[in-house]
Design a protein around this motif. Structure first.
Motif, PDB file in Angstrom:
ATOM      1  N   ARG A   1       0.829  -1.214   0.000  1.00 40.61           N
ATOM      2  CA  ARG A   1       0.000   0.000   0.000  1.00 40.61           C
ATOM      3  C   ARG A   1       0.860   1.259   0.000  1.00 40.61           C
ATOM      4  NH1 ARG A   1      -3.215  -2.956   3.904  1.00 40.61           N
ATOM      5  NH2 ARG A   1      -2.167  -1.768   5.560  1.00 40.61           N
ATOM      6  N   ASP A   2       2.003   1.201   0.699  1.00 40.04           N
ATOM      7  CA  ASP A   2       2.882   2.372   0.730  1.00 40.04           C
ATOM      8  C   ASP A   2       3.316   2.770  -0.670  1.00 40.04           C
ATOM      9  OD1 ASP A   2       2.777   2.660   3.459  1.00 40.04           O
ATOM     10  OD2 ASP A   2       4.688   1.660   3.848  1.00 40.04           O
ATOM     11  N   HIS A   3       3.517   1.804  -1.538  1.00 39.93           N
ATOM     12  CA  HIS A   3       4.002   2.112  -2.892  1.00 39.93           C
ATOM     13  C   HIS A   3       2.870   2.234  -3.917  1.00 39.93           C
ATOM     14  CE1 HIS A   3       7.974   1.233  -1.252  1.00 39.93           C
ATOM     15  NE2 HIS A   3       8.433   1.881  -2.289  1.00 39.93           N
ATOM     16  N   ASP A   4       1.851   1.383  -3.802  1.00 40.00           N
ATOM     17  CA  ASP A   4       0.751   1.441  -4.764  1.00 40.00           C
ATOM     18  C   ASP A   4      -0.335   2.425  -4.354  1.00 40.00           C
ATOM     19  OD1 ASP A   4       1.788  -0.329  -6.586  1.00 40.00           O
ATOM     20  OD2 ASP A   4       0.727  -2.075  -5.803  1.00 40.00           O
ATOM     21  N   GLY A   5      -0.377   2.781  -3.058  1.00 40.24           N
ATOM     22  CA  GLY A   5      -1.450   3.615  -2.556  1.00 40.24           C
ATOM     23  C   GLY A   5      -2.720   2.803  -2.358  1.00 40.24           C
TER      24      GLY A   5
ATOM     25  N   ARG B   1      -5.631   4.274  -3.371  1.00 41.63           N
ATOM     26  CA  ARG B   1      -6.478   4.788  -4.456  1.00 41.63           C
ATOM     27  C   ARG B   1      -5.576   5.515  -5.452  1.00 41.63           C
ATOM     28  NH1 ARG B   1      -7.565   7.776   0.056  1.00 41.63           N
ATOM     29  NH2 ARG B   1      -9.426   6.530   0.454  1.00 41.63           N
ATOM     30  N   GLU B   2      -6.148   5.831  -6.590  1.00 44.17           N
ATOM     31  CA  GLU B   2      -5.401   6.520  -7.645  1.00 44.17           C
ATOM     32  C   GLU B   2      -4.848   7.844  -7.120  1.00 44.17           C
ATOM     33  OE1 GLU B   2      -3.849   6.347 -11.492  1.00 44.17           O
ATOM     34  OE2 GLU B   2      -5.105   4.872 -10.456  1.00 44.17           O
ATOM     35  N   GLY B   3      -3.593   8.119  -7.482  1.00 41.33           N
ATOM     36  CA  GLY B   3      -2.981   9.377  -7.097  1.00 41.33           C
ATOM     37  C   GLY B   3      -2.261   9.333  -5.763  1.00 41.33           C
ATOM     38  N   GLU B   4      -2.122   8.144  -5.158  1.00 41.44           N
ATOM     39  CA  GLU B   4      -1.433   8.007  -3.884  1.00 41.44           C
ATOM     40  C   GLU B   4      -0.270   7.022  -4.021  1.00 41.44           C
ATOM     41  OE1 GLU B   4      -5.169   8.647  -0.757  1.00 41.44           O
ATOM     42  OE2 GLU B   4      -4.221   6.666  -0.981  1.00 41.44           O
ATOM     43  N   GLY B   5       0.596   7.015  -3.028  1.00 40.96           N
ATOM     44  CA  GLY B   5       1.637   5.999  -2.931  1.00 40.96           C
ATOM     45  C   GLY B   5       2.987   6.435  -3.480  1.00 40.96           C
ATOM     46  N   GLY B   6       3.984   5.598  -3.188  1.00 41.33           N
ATOM     47  CA  GLY B   6       5.351   5.908  -3.567  1.00 41.33           C
ATOM     48  C   GLY B   6       5.585   5.952  -5.061  1.00 41.33           C
ATOM     49  N   ILE B   7       4.916   5.083  -5.807  1.00 33.99           N
ATOM     50  CA  ILE B   7       5.082   5.107  -7.264  1.00 33.99           C
ATOM     51  C   ILE B   7       4.560   6.425  -7.822  1.00 33.99           C
ATOM     52  CG2 ILE B   7       4.305   4.055  -9.423  1.00 33.99           C
ATOM     53  CD1 ILE B   7       4.474   1.351  -8.053  1.00 33.99           C
ATOM     54  N   GLU B   8       3.420   6.867  -7.318  1.00 38.63           N
ATOM     55  CA  GLU B   8       2.877   8.163  -7.732  1.00 38.63           C
ATOM     56  C   GLU B   8       3.839   9.287  -7.387  1.00 38.63           C
ATOM     57  OE1 GLU B   8       0.541  11.328  -9.004  1.00 38.63           O
ATOM     58  OE2 GLU B   8       0.380   9.195  -9.478  1.00 38.63           O
ATOM     59  N   ARG B   9       4.436   9.233  -6.195  1.00 36.68           N
ATOM     60  CA  ARG B   9       5.371  10.289  -5.806  1.00 36.68           C
ATOM     61  C   ARG B   9       6.617  10.274  -6.680  1.00 36.68           C
ATOM     62  NH1 ARG B   9       2.927   9.277  -0.730  1.00 36.68           N
ATOM     63  NH2 ARG B   9       4.270   7.489  -0.279  1.00 36.68           N
ATOM     64  N   TRP B  10       7.047   9.095  -7.124  1.00 38.21           N
ATOM     65  CA  TRP B  10       8.206   9.055  -8.023  1.00 38.21           C
ATOM     66  C   TRP B  10       7.838   9.639  -9.392  1.00 38.21           C
ATOM     67  CZ3 TRP B  10      12.997   7.743  -6.273  1.00 38.21           C
ATOM     68  CH2 TRP B  10      14.027   7.768  -7.233  1.00 38.21           C
ATOM     69  N   LEU B  11       6.638   9.374  -9.859  1.00 37.27           N
ATOM     70  CA  LEU B  11       6.192   9.979 -11.114  1.00 37.27           C
ATOM     71  C   LEU B  11       6.193  11.502 -11.006  1.00 37.27           C
ATOM     72  CD1 LEU B  11       3.251   7.560 -11.982  1.00 37.27           C
ATOM     73  CD2 LEU B  11       5.342   7.844 -13.321  1.00 37.27           C
ATOM     74  N   ARG B  12       5.816  12.020  -9.843  1.00 40.94           N
ATOM     75  CA  ARG B  12       5.824  13.470  -9.639  1.00 40.94           C
ATOM     76  C   ARG B  12       7.253  14.004  -9.580  1.00 40.94           C
ATOM     77  NH1 ARG B  12       1.031  13.830  -4.996  1.00 40.94           N
ATOM     78  NH2 ARG B  12      -0.668  13.117  -6.367  1.00 40.94           N
ATOM     79  N   LEU B  13       8.171  13.211  -9.045  1.00 35.30           N
ATOM     80  CA  LEU B  13       9.583  13.598  -9.091  1.00 35.30           C
ATOM     81  C   LEU B  13      10.028  13.730 -10.542  1.00 35.30           C
ATOM     82  CD1 LEU B  13      12.461  14.001  -7.951  1.00 35.30           C
ATOM     83  CD2 LEU B  13      12.663  11.497  -7.887  1.00 35.30           C
TER      84      LEU B  13
END
Length: 245
Positions: free
Chosen positions: A89-93, A95-107
């Motif tokens: 959950r920490d990485h996938d979130g 729900r959509e728009g959450e999680g570590g993968i989302e934060r890396w995309l924002r990076l």
């Protein structure tokens, strides 16, 4: 002199010695010592080099919940599965728009990379692909002890995240501050996860053979991260058919 049991096998290390051996691997072989990371933290990377790292490291990031799902499937205890599920959950979130993968995309976006470019696996360097596949297959094929022990690189992650935040803010101000959210979040998550995994490894590794396997698994994971940076540092391979002139 190494003490041995009556059967001739080496006696297990005490809990403190075993813990120190694991921590020593994480401290001495972690990829914060890699020349590419050193150059990054000293502000010596070009924008192109930094974007190459962000894009290729994403291939590793997107496989973190995959390897954690493979580890979770090895657990018989429902309580342990519920606890490990938090990592996914920490990485996938949730729900959509959450999680570590989302934060890396924002990076990536903060550094000028589009999401489609980051998600395009065909752009991943061959060495990065091999390193990531090697780690995922390790977690798929090895026992739970080995797979959990390999995750103990997280022992060194919080310190690296703090160093990285300071380096990005000082040396790479062209990257929007909001893009550093992944690093900030991982300080707390990495500290928590590493202590939980360390407790499991210490409780499971009761024999010297099991303890040595745990140390070897952590060494392997350090080699994976080092190899990934080796590939990024070398950069893109020559195009097929491009020979020496």
């Amino acid at each position: 002199m190494t003490s041995v049991h009556g059967g001739g096998t080496a006696a297990p290390w005490g809990t403190d010695e075993f813990t120190e051996r694991l921590r020593a691997v994480a401290e001495e072989r972690y990829h914060d010592r890699h020349p590419f990371n050193i150059r990054m933290h000293q502000g010596e990377l070009t924008p192109g080099e930094l974007r190459r790292w962000i894009a290729n490291r994403f291939h590793y990031q997107r496989h973190i919940p995959v390897k954690d799902a493979l580890i979770l499937a090895k657990f018989d205890d429902p309580a342990l599965r519920r606890a490990w599920l938090r990592r996914i959950r920490d990485h996938d979130g949730t729900r959509e728009g959450e999680g570590g993968i989302e934060r890396w995309l924002r990076l990536g976006e903060a550094a000028g990379l589009g999401r489609a470019e980051l998600r395009d696996a065909s752009r991943v360097l061959p060495g990065v692909r091999l390193a990531v596949e090697g780690y995922v297959n390790f977690c798929r094929l090895r026992p739970a002890l080995d797979a959990v022990a390999a995750s103990l690189t997280e022992l060194s992650a919080p310190g690296l995240m703090r160093t990285r935040i300071a380096a990005f803010e000082h040396h790479y101000p062209w990257i929007e501050a909001e893009g550093l959210a992944y690093f900030r979040t991982r300080i707390g998550q990495g500290g928590r996860d590493s202590e939980e995994a360390l407790a499991l490894v210490r409780s499971w590794a009761r024999t010297r053979e099991q303890q040595e396997r745990a140390v070897a698994a952590l060494t392997f994971k350090c080699d994976v991260l080092w190899s990934l940076l080796d590939a990024v540092e070398r950069g893109a391979p020559r195009a097929v058919g491009q020979g020496a002139s």
